[in-house]
Scaffold this motif. Structure first.
Motif, PDB file in Angstrom:
ATOM      1  N   UNK A  42       0.833  -1.176   0.000  1.00  0.00           N
ATOM      2  CA  UNK A  42       0.000   0.000   0.000  1.00  0.00           C
ATOM      3  C   UNK A  42       0.891   1.258   0.000  1.00  0.00           C
ATOM      4  N   UNK A  43       0.478   2.257  -0.730  1.00  0.00           N
ATOM      5  CA  UNK A  43       1.262   3.487  -0.871  1.00  0.00           C
ATOM      6  C   UNK A  43       1.140   4.345   0.391  1.00  0.00           C
ATOM      7  N   UNK A  44       2.176   5.099   0.629  1.00  0.00           N
ATOM      8  CA  UNK A  44       2.196   5.993   1.782  1.00  0.00           C
ATOM      9  C   UNK A  44       1.345   7.229   1.457  1.00  0.00           C
ATOM     10  N   UNK A  45       0.498   7.690   2.375  1.00  0.00           N
ATOM     11  CA  UNK A  45      -0.332   8.868   2.108  1.00  0.00           C
ATOM     12  C   UNK A  45       0.535  10.124   1.938  1.00  0.00           C
ATOM     13  N   UNK A  46       0.063  11.021   1.086  1.00  0.00           N
ATOM     14  CA  UNK A  46       0.793  12.248   0.785  1.00  0.00           C
ATOM     15  C   UNK A  46       0.015  13.421   1.380  1.00  0.00           C
ATOM     16  N   UNK A  47       0.718  14.297   2.064  1.00  0.00           N
ATOM     17  CA  UNK A  47       0.092  15.492   2.607  1.00  0.00           C
ATOM     18  C   UNK A  47       0.026  16.524   1.487  1.00  0.00           C
ATOM     19  N   UNK A  48      -1.163  16.780   0.977  1.00  0.00           N
ATOM     20  CA  UNK A  48      -1.333  17.675  -0.164  1.00  0.00           C
ATOM     21  C   UNK A  48      -1.024  19.124   0.200  1.00  0.00           C
ATOM     22  N   UNK A  49      -1.298  19.523   1.439  1.00  0.00           N
ATOM     23  CA  UNK A  49      -0.966  20.892   1.848  1.00  0.00           C
ATOM     24  C   UNK A  49       0.538  21.111   1.807  1.00  0.00           C
ATOM     25  N   UNK A  50       1.284  20.156   2.286  1.00  0.00           N
ATOM     26  CA  UNK A  50       2.746  20.282   2.269  1.00  0.00           C
ATOM     27  C   UNK A  50       3.257  20.318   0.831  1.00  0.00           C
TER      28      UNK A  50
END
Length: 58
Positions: free
Chosen positions: A1-9
């Motif tokens: 499973x892929x690691x979640x990405x913080x879109x704000x960052x």
């Protein structure tokens, strides 16, 4: 499973990179090197000295 990405960052990092690129371009276009700054400073100091030397004494 892929690691979640913080879109704000991601968004802020992208904006920061664009701002830095624009600043670098402006530095190349409008900036002055140290020799030019020193020459300008010396010219200004000489102008002030010359002007002070021409004051009228009462």
């Amino acid at each position: 499973m892929a690691k979640p990405v913080n879109l704000n960052r991601y968004r802020k990092d992208k904006a920061r990179a664009e701002k830095k690129a624009r600043a670098d371009q402006n530095a190349v276009s409008f900036g002055r090197n140290k020799a030019e700054k020193d020459a300008s400073k010396k010219h200004l100091e000489k102008s002030r000295r010359d002007l002070d030397g021409h004051e009228i004494d009462k």
